[in-house]
Design a protein around this motif. Sequence first.
Motif, PDB file in Angstrom:
ATOM      1  N   GLY B 194     -25.957   2.070  -2.072  1.00  0.00           N
ATOM      2  CA  GLY B 194     -26.162   2.336  -3.477  1.00  0.00           C
ATOM      3  C   GLY B 194     -27.137   1.707  -3.104  1.00  0.00           C
ATOM      4  N   SER B 195     -27.683   1.744  -5.082  1.00  0.00           N
ATOM      5  CA  SER B 195     -29.375   0.985  -5.063  1.00  0.00           C
ATOM      6  C   SER B 195     -29.574  -0.110  -5.695  1.00  0.00           C
ATOM      7  N   VAL B 196     -30.217  -0.495  -5.582  1.00  0.00           N
ATOM      8  CA  VAL B 196     -30.659  -2.130  -5.649  1.00  0.00           C
ATOM      9  C   VAL B 196     -31.043  -2.340  -7.120  1.00  0.00           C
ATOM     10  N   LEU B 197     -30.340  -2.385  -8.041  1.00  0.00           N
ATOM     11  CA  LEU B 197     -30.637  -3.311  -9.909  1.00  0.00           C
ATOM     12  C   LEU B 197     -30.873  -4.694  -9.028  1.00  0.00           C
ATOM     13  N   ALA B 198     -30.864  -5.952  -8.656  1.00  0.00           N
ATOM     14  CA  ALA B 198     -31.616  -6.941  -8.381  1.00  0.00           C
ATOM     15  C   ALA B 198     -31.341  -7.109  -7.566  1.00  0.00           C
ATOM     16  N   GLY B 199     -32.197  -7.887  -6.751  1.00  0.00           N
ATOM     17  CA  GLY B 199     -32.456  -8.307  -5.258  1.00  0.00           C
ATOM     18  C   GLY B 199     -33.225  -7.835  -4.063  1.00  0.00           C
ATOM     19  N   SER B 200     -32.736  -7.843  -3.253  1.00  0.00           N
ATOM     20  CA  SER B 200     -33.563  -6.914  -1.845  1.00  0.00           C
ATOM     21  C   SER B 200     -32.964  -5.639  -1.649  1.00  0.00           C
ATOM     22  N   GLY B 201     -31.685  -5.796  -1.294  1.00  0.00           N
ATOM     23  CA  GLY B 201     -31.405  -4.469   0.133  1.00  0.00           C
ATOM     24  C   GLY B 201     -31.533  -4.928   1.238  1.00  0.00           C
ATOM     25  N   ASN B 202     -31.676  -3.684   1.407  1.00  0.00           N
ATOM     26  CA  ASN B 202     -31.688  -3.403   3.046  1.00  0.00           C
ATOM     27  C   ASN B 202     -32.963  -3.957   3.126  1.00  0.00           C
ATOM     28  N   ASN B 203     -34.284  -3.539   2.864  1.00  0.00           N
ATOM     29  CA  ASN B 203     -35.361  -4.046   3.282  1.00  0.00           C
ATOM     30  C   ASN B 203     -36.374  -4.442   1.640  1.00  0.00           C
ATOM     31  N   GLY B 204     -36.279  -4.622   0.607  1.00  0.00           N
ATOM     32  CA  GLY B 204     -36.690  -4.855  -0.622  1.00  0.00           C
ATOM     33  C   GLY B 204     -37.908  -3.810  -0.013  1.00  0.00           C
ATOM     34  N   GLU B 205     -37.442  -2.936   0.102  1.00  0.00           N
ATOM     35  CA  GLU B 205     -39.429  -2.142  -0.114  1.00  0.00           C
ATOM     36  C   GLU B 205     -38.613  -0.781  -0.709  1.00  0.00           C
ATOM     37  N   ASP B 206     -37.688   0.124  -0.344  1.00  0.00           N
ATOM     38  CA  ASP B 206     -37.079   1.949  -0.568  1.00  0.00           C
ATOM     39  C   ASP B 206     -36.149   1.314  -1.923  1.00  0.00           C
ATOM     40  N   SER B 207     -35.391   0.269  -2.510  1.00  0.00           N
ATOM     41  CA  SER B 207     -34.612   0.095  -3.541  1.00  0.00           C
ATOM     42  C   SER B 207     -33.582   0.792  -2.898  1.00  0.00           C
ATOM     43  N   THR B 208     -33.820   0.536  -1.661  1.00  0.00           N
ATOM     44  CA  THR B 208     -32.151   0.808  -0.755  1.00  0.00           C
ATOM     45  C   THR B 208     -31.260   0.185  -0.417  1.00  0.00           C
ATOM     46  N   GLU B 209     -29.848   0.140  -0.472  1.00  0.00           N
ATOM     47  CA  GLU B 209     -28.857  -0.979   0.255  1.00  0.00           C
ATOM     48  C   GLU B 209     -27.572  -0.789   0.774  1.00  0.00           C
ATOM     49  N   GLY B 210     -27.575  -0.934   1.921  1.00  0.00           N
ATOM     50  CA  GLY B 210     -26.319  -0.783   2.434  1.00  0.00           C
ATOM     51  C   GLY B 210     -26.423   1.158   3.075  1.00  0.00           C
ATOM     52  N   ALA B 211     -25.093   1.288   4.012  1.00  0.00           N
ATOM     53  CA  ALA B 211     -25.415   2.192   4.000  1.00  0.00           C
ATOM     54  C   ALA B 211     -23.902   3.165   4.365  1.00  0.00           C
ATOM     55  N   ILE B 212     -23.701   4.756   4.411  1.00  0.00           N
ATOM     56  CA  ILE B 212     -22.348   4.714   4.538  1.00  0.00           C
ATOM     57  C   ILE B 212     -22.180   6.164   4.957  1.00  0.00           C
ATOM     58  N   TYR B 213     -21.689   5.881   6.064  1.00  0.00           N
ATOM     59  CA  TYR B 213     -21.070   7.131   7.331  1.00  0.00           C
ATOM     60  C   TYR B 213     -19.334   7.858   7.701  1.00  0.00           C
ATOM     61  N   LYS B 214     -18.959   8.274   7.274  1.00  0.00           N
ATOM     62  CA  LYS B 214     -17.568   8.814   7.006  1.00  0.00           C
ATOM     63  C   LYS B 214     -17.055   7.609   5.932  1.00  0.00           C
ATOM     64  N   ASN B 215     -16.120   6.477   6.863  1.00  0.00           N
ATOM     65  CA  ASN B 215     -15.288   5.688   5.700  1.00  0.00           C
ATOM     66  C   ASN B 215     -16.043   4.229   6.580  1.00  0.00           C
ATOM     67  N   ALA B 216     -16.875   4.433   7.193  1.00  0.00           N
ATOM     68  CA  ALA B 216     -17.493   2.796   7.359  1.00  0.00           C
ATOM     69  C   ALA B 216     -18.948   2.712   6.182  1.00  0.00           C
ATOM     70  N   PHE B 217     -18.579   1.469   6.482  1.00  0.00           N
ATOM     71  CA  PHE B 217     -19.168   0.623   4.854  1.00  0.00           C
ATOM     72  C   PHE B 217     -20.001  -0.475   6.336  1.00  0.00           C
ATOM     73  N   GLY B 218     -21.706  -0.307   4.974  1.00  0.00           N
ATOM     74  CA  GLY B 218     -22.397  -1.787   5.825  1.00  0.00           C
ATOM     75  C   GLY B 218     -22.938  -1.869   5.024  1.00  0.00           C
ATOM     76  N   CYS B 219     -23.255  -3.650   4.130  1.00  0.00           N
ATOM     77  CA  CYS B 219     -23.904  -3.757   3.886  1.00  0.00           C
ATOM     78  C   CYS B 219     -24.394  -5.460   3.633  1.00  0.00           C
ATOM     79  N   TYR B 220     -24.991  -5.860   3.200  1.00  0.00           N
ATOM     80  CA  TYR B 220     -25.897  -7.319   2.769  1.00  0.00           C
ATOM     81  C   TYR B 220     -25.022  -7.791   1.346  1.00  0.00           C
ATOM     82  N   LEU B 221     -24.049  -7.447   1.351  1.00  0.00           N
ATOM     83  CA  LEU B 221     -22.743  -8.164   0.448  1.00  0.00           C
ATOM     84  C   LEU B 221     -22.211  -9.083   0.254  1.00  0.00           C
ATOM     85  N   HIS B 222     -22.450 -10.212   0.764  1.00  0.00           N
ATOM     86  CA  HIS B 222     -21.845 -11.621   1.066  1.00  0.00           C
ATOM     87  C   HIS B 222     -21.075 -11.904  -0.359  1.00  0.00           C
TER      88      HIS B 222
END
Lengths: 459, 273
Positions: B194-222
């Motif tokens: 998804g795209s960052v509304l508040a916080g840093s996400g993937n890198n704090g630079e490009d407003s992206t957070e996490g990744a999707i590959y098929k049904n695999a999801f990665g993120c920084y959301l604890h």
Amino acid sequence: MDLRQYLALAIGKLAQFMLKISGSGATAAPGLIALKIDPNLVKKLSSKIPQGSIIISGTNGKTTTARLIFDMLSKNYAIVHNRQGSNLMRGIASALISKANPTGNIKADLAVWEIDEATLPQAIDSTNPKTIVLLNLFRDQLDRYGEVEITRKKWQEALTNLPKETTLILNADDPGIASLSKITKAKMVTFGIKDHKISRGNQTGVLDIKSCPICQGKLDYKSYTLGHLGEYLCTKCGFKKPNLQLFASDIDQAKDFSTSMNLVLGAKKIKIKYKLPGIYNAYNILASAAVGQTYALSPKDIAKSTENFSPVFGRFQSVQIGNKSVLIFLIKNPTGANEVVKVLSQQSALNLLVILNDNFADGRDVSWIWDTKWEALSQKTKKLTISGTRAWDMATRLKYANFNLSKNNVYEQIETSIEAATTALSNNDTLVILPTYTALMPVEKSLSKYTKIVKWHKQ
Amino acid sequence: MAQTVEGLNLKLKGQKFSLNICHLYPDLMDTYGDKGNILAIIYRCQKRGIDVSLEEVSVNQPLTTNIYDLFFFGGGQDQAQSIVGEDLLKKSDVLKKYIDSGSALLSICGGYQLLQKYFQTKEGQKIPGIGLFDAYTIGSNDRMIQNLLIETDGSLQTQIESAYPSNDLPSTSLIGFENHSGKTYLGKSLKPLGSVLAGSGNNGEDSTEGAIYKNAFGCYLHGSLLPKNPHFADFLIAKALEKNYGPVNLEPLDDEIEWQAHNKAVELTRASS
């Protein structure tokens, strides 16, 4: 004459006077102001204390341990102590200012400092410590301190150059703490628990240290007492739990939250009873006994002081409201909370009020509530009330732990939650409140409306 | 409501769903309360009468093929992460096969990083990952520590809406807490979560957070993530079941407390950013 110090002291004292007449509990503010004027104030004033300082640090238990030590030694020494809570440099400065005269002479011959984990290196450098007590290192507010290993490494650096006259009192059951014995010339006193009824073959909490702090090899545990504390051996470098110079055995935990144990001090053994629950407090008792012994107290004096100890506000304290009672246990990290849960799981038909805040001093990250095993209380709880800025996170946690929970018993306002929970309480029944750190003061304030309790900043 | 009736119909036909979860390295990657994600999946399955089993697979334990429908891989301390990274290389082929045949996976923080191509430490050392996600992470001196609020990627939104069994889904955003210093950069064809509304996400630079590959999801959301994002929890459950049962309709649950937790966390996050 040191003008900077003179000015820092004068303004610090003025700030203390102003806060006193306004009735504020902001104890760290005068120290903060004074340190802005003279950053070396703590170092300068500490050098005038003949017996130097005793420093107590660790994730859990430092407030209780510091108070136990204060009580134990106050007959023989005039002590300056940051009893009022702030365990950063500013809190030390405040305590020193209140005991100093305008020219910087201190009315104390010994200092007892409770020190925040991250502040330990600075405190060692500034307060002329003769004795350093290190209790444990657990994951706590990862948003503030980073990982356990980062703190341990900073401690290791700070301890490397201690003079050999310093006494280092270490919890040998914590591999992270015991590993610090390898790097210093200081005198060593080790304490721990030797009790097969307490030690378990399987760990039941969270393990914050998973590999050898010295070589990163695999740590094998023979038994656990609490979290990652227990009897360990590194399969790679042979690092193991050191021999205990001081230990507890035959620990007996009573239903009324009191405890008795056999305290073994070298060749001497003495039975003690005290009004604190849980294995985590047994470690605090051991640490303070080790200090008592270091300062030449007899086992009898140590036992007597421990028996007379009354708990610190929020770290297990009982308050009476008419014929209802309220018990308060501070919770702030998964291991500490797990130990409180263990103590409470001995009870039945609990009236529970859990208060979860996410202010800076609590840790902004509330994910730790998912590492605490609340499940042990779900069948023991008669009535559950929840409060705090993150009350709904807590409610979700307890819902998923299968508590019987009504959304009508969730109140974001602490005052409202206490009113509701105490009103619903039957006569002669007990309400157990589990607040996080910044919830403690509002709890005290709310309760003081119903009953006269000692204000914690005036204790 | 039609969805519920269909769900019940399936059950009336005598079909009982089962779901097998694999928790990867739970003993080593357990630092930030991510275990709540497992609790949430189990709770939400059990409430619906779905048979759910949980197995834990760690270092030096083989990853068996053809059993698991849903993987969870959480965050840990740096030292643990390097031990796990080495072992994961041995499980790489089996895990990739699972994902390519439709199993679902949620990875967070350290787990997410180890599933990428590599992690480059601040000192320049490259630690290889298994490259499930076409992404890499570079260590930095900034610790990105705060509440993290994101809006899920457009196509994911539609899928979450259809998986969550209530007509009025309050939100398609996700709320959690990030605590990392590694900055993650996605390859061109890899979709963010998804795209960052508040916080840093993937890198704090490009407003992206996490990744999707098929049904695999990665993120920084604890947080934990899934308990207070029940729509995403149900979406993952639905995806994991889909592999064996085709599209499923989950029964709705009473999620009022979960949504209160979600909304309050969003409110606090917006107020402080």
